[in-house]
Design an enzyme around this catalytic site. Sequence first.
Site, PDB file in Angstrom:
ATOM      1  N   GLY A 266       0.855  -1.175   0.000  1.00 28.24           N
ATOM      2  CA  GLY A 266       0.000   0.000   0.000  1.00 28.24           C
ATOM      3  C   GLY A 266       0.889   1.222   0.000  1.00 28.24           C
TER       4      GLY A 266
ATOM      5  NE  ARG B 201       5.930  -3.184  -4.731  1.00 25.55           N
ATOM      6  CZ  ARG B 201       4.646  -3.524  -4.713  1.00 25.55           C
ATOM      7  NH1 ARG B 201       3.949  -3.413  -3.596  1.00 25.55           N
ATOM      8  NH2 ARG B 201       4.052  -3.955  -5.810  1.00 25.55           N
TER       9      ARG B 201
ATOM     10  CD  GLN C 217      -2.399  -7.773  -3.279  1.00 24.46           C
ATOM     11  OE1 GLN C 217      -3.014  -8.637  -3.906  1.00 24.46           O
ATOM     12  NE2 GLN C 217      -1.396  -7.114  -3.829  1.00 24.46           N
TER      13      GLN C 217
ATOM     14  CG  ASP D 122       0.266   1.803  -5.796  1.00 20.82           C
ATOM     15  OD1 ASP D 122       1.029   1.459  -4.889  1.00 20.82           O
ATOM     16  OD2 ASP D 122      -0.835   1.261  -6.002  1.00 20.82           O
TER      17      ASP D 122
END
Length: 346
Positions: free
Chosen positions: A49, A89, A197, A238
């Site tokens: 997240g 990431r 998820q 994101d």
Amino acid sequence: MSQELRAVGWTGNSLALIDQTLLPHRNETMDVRDVDTLVDAIQRLVVRGAPAIGAAGAYGVALALIEGEREGWTEEQVRAAVARIREARPTAVNLMVCVDRVMTRFDEGLEAVLEEAAAVQREDVEANRAMGAHGADWLLKRLAASVGDRPLRILTHCNTGALATAGWGTALGVIRELHARGRLEVVYADETRPLLQGSRLTAWELVQEGIPHYVQADGAAAGTILRGEVDAAIVGADRIAANGDTANKVGTVGVALACADAGIPFLVAAPTTTVDLATVTGDDIHIELRGEAEVLEWAGVRTAPAESRGHNPAFDVTPGRLVAGLVTERGVLEVSAGELPGDLLK
């Protein structure tokens, strides 16, 4: 219960992360004391997240300083360790933004770094609560004519609750606010690739809140929407480009397209730290490709022919023209009507 949930916490000399790979069957905390373990935890989705990764990265700067002191690193080695955290990431911009923010106080030492990391975490919780109220207000007003006073049926994708943030949640925060107001009938939670998820995490958080819900396959979402079983969809993000294009967990763009065809609102809920004005359009967003095994195997057993290759993007990009509302702590932008994320930051 999930109101007090904290996916990321600082113990005084280490980082405590709820291991989200073990939920919903085991609720365990990983004690992270070095940079290698933190980078691995981010990449394996122990912590996931965008806002939660950002908070973990912020505290990761402190972790690098402590490890550097313990191991006798030079300043250059410490900064290199921080850079590894920042790049763990590539799609989620919050990680980079939060690390960069904390690094502005790097030269002041550990206490200053910890102070800034704590501020990152505190501000995210405050932002989440604000966007929950803004999103609920906007939805109820937008749907008043078609829905009246009946409770809403909401679809969501991936996990955007307390587990995905510093606390409370983004899209799930809007859902929790609707529930608190008595204006939520049911939630359709997409199971979500790559690690379920939605079915493991979102459903678990909804259980804690006593919110009625269904878990459905990602491929069922469009049909559920087009059958008229959903009043609106709310997802997280994101990275949000300057033109309103939004990167989110793979499968999101299909939800947005179905909402557009059905004529119902598609909302993105994210803090302003997720807005990246340096990224002009969604075409400029780097999409993380995960390992082939996640689509070629199931529980370690090969399910596809040996000759098959796997295509496993972790995210997709929803064009801004499909985003009816971008919900942030500062209010709601109607992106599909021409309001742009840059308007938030003026």
